[in-house]
Design a protein around this motif. Sequence first.
Motif, PDB file in Angstrom:
ATOM      1  N   ASP A  29       0.730  -1.134  -0.261  1.00  0.00           N
ATOM      2  CA  ASP A  29      -0.252  -0.094  -0.253  1.00  0.00           C
ATOM      3  C   ASP A  29       0.673   1.503  -0.177  1.00  0.00           C
ATOM      4  N   LYS A  30       2.007   0.931   0.887  1.00  0.00           N
ATOM      5  CA  LYS A  30       2.524   2.526   0.701  1.00  0.00           C
ATOM      6  C   LYS A  30       3.408   3.330  -0.442  1.00  0.00           C
ATOM      7  N   THR A  31       3.874   2.078  -0.659  1.00  0.00           N
ATOM      8  CA  THR A  31       5.152   2.022  -2.233  1.00  0.00           C
ATOM      9  C   THR A  31       3.300   2.026  -3.759  1.00  0.00           C
ATOM     10  N   GLY A  32       2.165   1.782  -2.949  1.00  0.00           N
ATOM     11  CA  GLY A  32       1.246   2.520  -3.668  1.00  0.00           C
ATOM     12  C   GLY A  32       0.871   1.245  -5.206  1.00  0.00           C
ATOM     13  N   ILE A  33       1.747   0.121  -5.511  1.00  0.00           N
ATOM     14  CA  ILE A  33       0.744  -1.049  -6.121  1.00  0.00           C
ATOM     15  C   ILE A  33       0.122  -1.649  -5.624  1.00  0.00           C
TER      16      ILE A  33
END
Length: 235
Positions: free
Chosen positions: A143-147
Amino acid sequence: MSAPIQMVLFDAGGTLLGTNTDHPRWYEQFFVEACAEQGVEVTPHQVDEALVEAAREINLTHRSSSDEQVRFFWEHMYTWCFRRLLPNRDAHQLACHYIDRFEVGEYVQLFDDALEALELVRCAGLRSGIVSNFGSYLHVFLDKTGITEFFEFVIVSANEGCEKPHPEIFDLAVARAGVPAGQILFVGDNLREDYQAAERHGMFSVLVDRYDLHADKPALRRVKRLSDIAQYLPQ
């Protein structure tokens, strides 16, 4: 490749996700920088010696099959290393401090070639998934890296009670994929746990070798950049 690829499965750590230390010996470099934060200068060689000792003192058949196993393993490794590198400090307290920071994603970042690779897979009309030896906090990292949106499913060893290179986790991956193993491309950075284990399970493996650690093995299907898996995708 005997059958057309229908799905691409990725390892997570070291394949899609790295740390904010872009270094071939990133784990040693982490301890160099952590000790510097504590006001002590150590060398990568000193760290390597401590890591070898720590690994010698622990013998686990499974180290990622539950969150408890994951935490136990890393607390052992970190505590042992800090005890050797910072002998006048509370090694276990330091270990917990840095592991806590890691688990909330403070150090994680997406490799600069990861997003391009994921887009290539999507544009080829293929499905994607993750099979990773990791704690359940992997979802925080995705989630943090948006993938997160790229993956149909994410198999995390700590949630499933099994881990690579053992066959159970690959059985689970094939079942989730819903296609024969021979139609799955498995992409990872670990020769034993990813490349060889997936091959034994009948998958088509590609090794991500960003730092040419396996340049002496010409028989391997090997890429330096993750986006170079394009050559193995259906045209």
